[in-house]
Enzyme design. Structure first.
Site, PDB file in Angstrom:
ATOM      1  N   GLU A 161       5.371  14.429   9.928  1.00 47.17           N
ATOM      2  CA  GLU A 161       4.997  13.998   8.591  1.00 47.17           C
ATOM      3  C   GLU A 161       4.197  12.694   8.597  1.00 47.17           C
ATOM      4  OE1 GLU A 161       8.870  15.931   6.268  1.00 47.17           O
ATOM      5  OE2 GLU A 161       8.862  13.796   6.769  1.00 47.17           O
TER       6      GLU A 161
ATOM      7  N   ARG B 206       2.177  -4.837  -1.296  1.00 51.13           N
ATOM      8  CA  ARG B 206       2.744  -4.928   0.053  1.00 51.13           C
ATOM      9  C   ARG B 206       2.828  -6.369   0.577  1.00 51.13           C
ATOM     10  NH1 ARG B 206       0.671  -3.018   4.149  1.00 51.13           N
ATOM     11  NH2 ARG B 206       2.619  -2.432   5.200  1.00 51.13           N
TER      12      ARG B 206
ATOM     13  N   CYS C  19       0.707 -13.570 -12.902  1.00 50.72           N
ATOM     14  CA  CYS C  19       1.488 -14.769 -13.211  1.00 50.72           C
ATOM     15  C   CYS C  19       2.702 -14.858 -12.288  1.00 50.72           C
ATOM     16  CB  CYS C  19       1.916 -14.731 -14.684  1.00 50.72           C
ATOM     17  SG  CYS C  19       2.586 -16.291 -15.261  1.00 50.72           S
TER      18      CYS C  19
ATOM     19  N   TYR D 172      -0.044   3.283   0.421  1.00 52.73           N
ATOM     20  CA  TYR D 172       0.931   2.423  -0.272  1.00 52.73           C
ATOM     21  C   TYR D 172       0.287   1.313  -1.085  1.00 52.73           C
ATOM     22  CZ  TYR D 172       3.906   4.999   2.879  1.00 52.73           C
ATOM     23  OH  TYR D 172       4.519   6.016   3.554  1.00 52.73           O
TER      24      TYR D 172
ATOM     25  N   GLY E 155       5.914   8.137  10.940  1.00 49.83           N
ATOM     26  CA  GLY E 155       6.200   6.762  11.317  1.00 49.83           C
ATOM     27  C   GLY E 155       5.198   6.081  12.204  1.00 49.83           C
TER      28      GLY E 155
ATOM     29  N   GLY F 128       1.878   9.885   7.236  1.00 54.18           N
ATOM     30  CA  GLY F 128       1.453   9.408   5.925  1.00 54.18           C
ATOM     31  C   GLY F 128       0.497   8.258   6.073  1.00 54.18           C
ATOM     32  N   ARG F 129       1.048   7.068   6.365  1.00 51.03           N
ATOM     33  CA  ARG F 129       0.218   5.879   6.576  1.00 51.03           C
ATOM     34  C   ARG F 129      -0.851   6.120   7.640  1.00 51.03           C
ATOM     35  NH1 ARG F 129       2.469   0.685   6.222  1.00 51.03           N
ATOM     36  NH2 ARG F 129       4.497   1.699   6.461  1.00 51.03           N
TER      37      ARG F 129
END
Length: 471
Positions: free
Chosen positions: A321, A361, A392, A421, A279, A323-324
């Site tokens: 954990e 995002r 479109c 992401y 996080g 990630g980002r």
């Protein structure tokens, strides 16, 4: 360097030259999540922006656009930052697990595995990628709130630790794992009831969440598992959200998890692992100010150790954990500028050859990014434009109201911090192929994901015979 303005204000970002320092000085090599650009970003002799020793404009010309670029040195530095911080601040064993949902590929898995990290996966696809990328099964945990029997079978056959998220997991595994010579290693996930100030879609620690057992159920779950010969409860898991800049919620989480650990061990479970999730946020725009990796680990590790010591608990192995915060700032995306639409007194649209299919995002989370013209990163910003994608959808906007130098068709736009992401959430909306991805390191670029072609999108289409065109 240019950043998109906050949608909550009418202000626009500073001109490019006012924020160019990250290319030349001030990069935080110990905590890359605090940078706007990869740690190898610099200007070459012609004043062009290069990353990993390769000019971004040259990458665009060679491999086409849109193009995902990942800086190997930044990715390795971030892995080492987590590993070294855990070793420095936690008195017991510890392991960082890469949250591969951020960006799953064979190349990233191989690199992360070589740096001594583990990995968490949430699908058969991510799990197979991890295993084939060289991640040892004993360093993989398998998540998911609706795991299929086939996915669970794959995990237990390969010796992967399974995170129990609900009663359905338990019921499926009780059948799949019955009679096995060795019990399945499991972690039990529960919701700790901790709120964080982040986007509604990525808050997973509060009670109203699809993830994990309700804390009021935890004792009955652990009691049930105590009677299951097929299961070995190796630990507990909780996660409080994503893109978090606050530290206090992690201190709160440690106390909640230590109480749960005390309960689990009192019921006879070994519970040697405590997985606090991830996080930690990153810097997408100049105003973002995330904690460093070292500070985040120091707070989390100290809180877990203190909470366990207060309850006279033998310290568990600490798992986290990232990630980002591990992969985002290692990545950037290159686009080619195309058409322009000027609406006098209102807005100028500058369109590029990608958009919401390679970066969903902004339209999903209203996310902000930082961008420059790759070959003129320090040129004076002379206009305010909105960078639009080619899809479109009127909402297909990548950067709203940013200052850029005057751009012409064919100019290459570099958007930073897209390592997480973007590729992972990419789609084929409007039947647009997904971009290629390259690793850059010491002046060399390696293709790690090939570019899709329009004909690739027809590979799994089936045209029934009765609908064949009449000739």
């Amino acid at each position: 360097m240019v950043t998109s303005a906050s949608p909550a204000t009418d202000s626009v970002a500073p001109a490019a030259g006012e924020a160019a320092a990250p290319f030349e000085q001030g990069l935080d090599r110990l905590s890359p999540n605090r940078n706007l650009a990869p740690i190898t970003a610099r200007l070459d002799a012609l004043g062009r922006l290069e990353v990993g020793g390769v000019a971004l404009g040259d990458l665009a010309q060679t491999y086409g656009t849109p193009l995902y670029v990942l800086d190997e040195e930044t990715l390795r530095a971030t892995c080492r930052a987590y590993r070294q911080a855990l070793a420095a601040h936690y008195p017991g064993d510890a392991l960082a697990l890469y949250a591969s949902k951020a960006n799953s590929s064979l190349a990233i898995t191989a690199l992360v595995a070589s740096e001594g990290l583990g990995l968490d996966a949430v699908s058969a696809g991510e799990l197979l990628t991890a295993l084939q990328g060289g991640m040892p099964a004993e360093r993989i945990v398998f998540h998911g709130n609706n795991k299929s029997a086939e996915e669970l079978q794959l995990a237990i056959d390969r010796g992967v630790t399974v995170v129990l998220d609900n009663w359905n997991d338990i019921e499926l595994l009780s059948d799949l794992a019955a009679g096995r010579a060795r019990p399945v290693r499991v972690l039990v996930r529960f919701t700790p009831g901790i709120e964080c100030h982040t986007h509604e879609y990525i808050r997973t620690g509060h009670l109203d969440s699809k993830f994990g057992f309700d804390p009021d159920q935890l004792e009955s779950v652990l009691q049930h598992l105590a009677g299951c010969a097929w299961a070995r409860v190796d630990g507990l898991h909780a996660h409080i959200g994503s893109q978090i800049f606050e530290l206090e919620p992690h201190r709160d989480l440690a106390a909640v998890m230590a109480e749960a650990l005390l309960l689990a061990r009192s019921l006879g479970h070994p519970c040697g692992d405590l997985n606090v999730g991830g996080g930690l946020g990153i810097r997408y725009v100049g105003s973002d100010d995330p904690p460093s990796i070292q500070e985040w680990v120091r707070v989390v590790a100290g809180a877990v150790a203190e909470a366990c010591n207060q309850r006279q608990l033998v310290l568990p192995r600490l798992l986290c954990e990232p990630g980002r915060s591990l992969v985002a700032t290692a990545g950037l995306t290159l686009y080619s500028v195309g058409s322009r639409k000027e609406i006098p007194g209102l807005r100028t649209y500058l369109s590029v050859d990608g958009g919401m299919s390679d970066n969903p995002r902004p339209i999903t989370y209203q996310s902000l990014y930082t961008a420059v013209l790759a070959d003129r990163p320090l040129a004076e910003a002379t206009e305010v434009v909105t960078v639009a994608g080619k899809h479109c959808e009127s909402g297909d906007v990548l950067l709203r109201d940013i200052r850029l130098p005057a751009a012409s068709p064919g100019d290459v736009l570099a958007v930073f911090a897209t390592g997480a992401y973007n590729a992972a959430m990419a789609s084929n909306y409007n039947r647009i192929p997904r971009p290629a991805a390259v690793f850059v390191h010491d002046g060399v670029a390696d293709v790690v994901q090939r570019r899709e072609r329009p004909e690739d999108l027809l590979r799994y289409d089936v045209l029934p015979h009765r609908l064949l065109p009449v000739t």
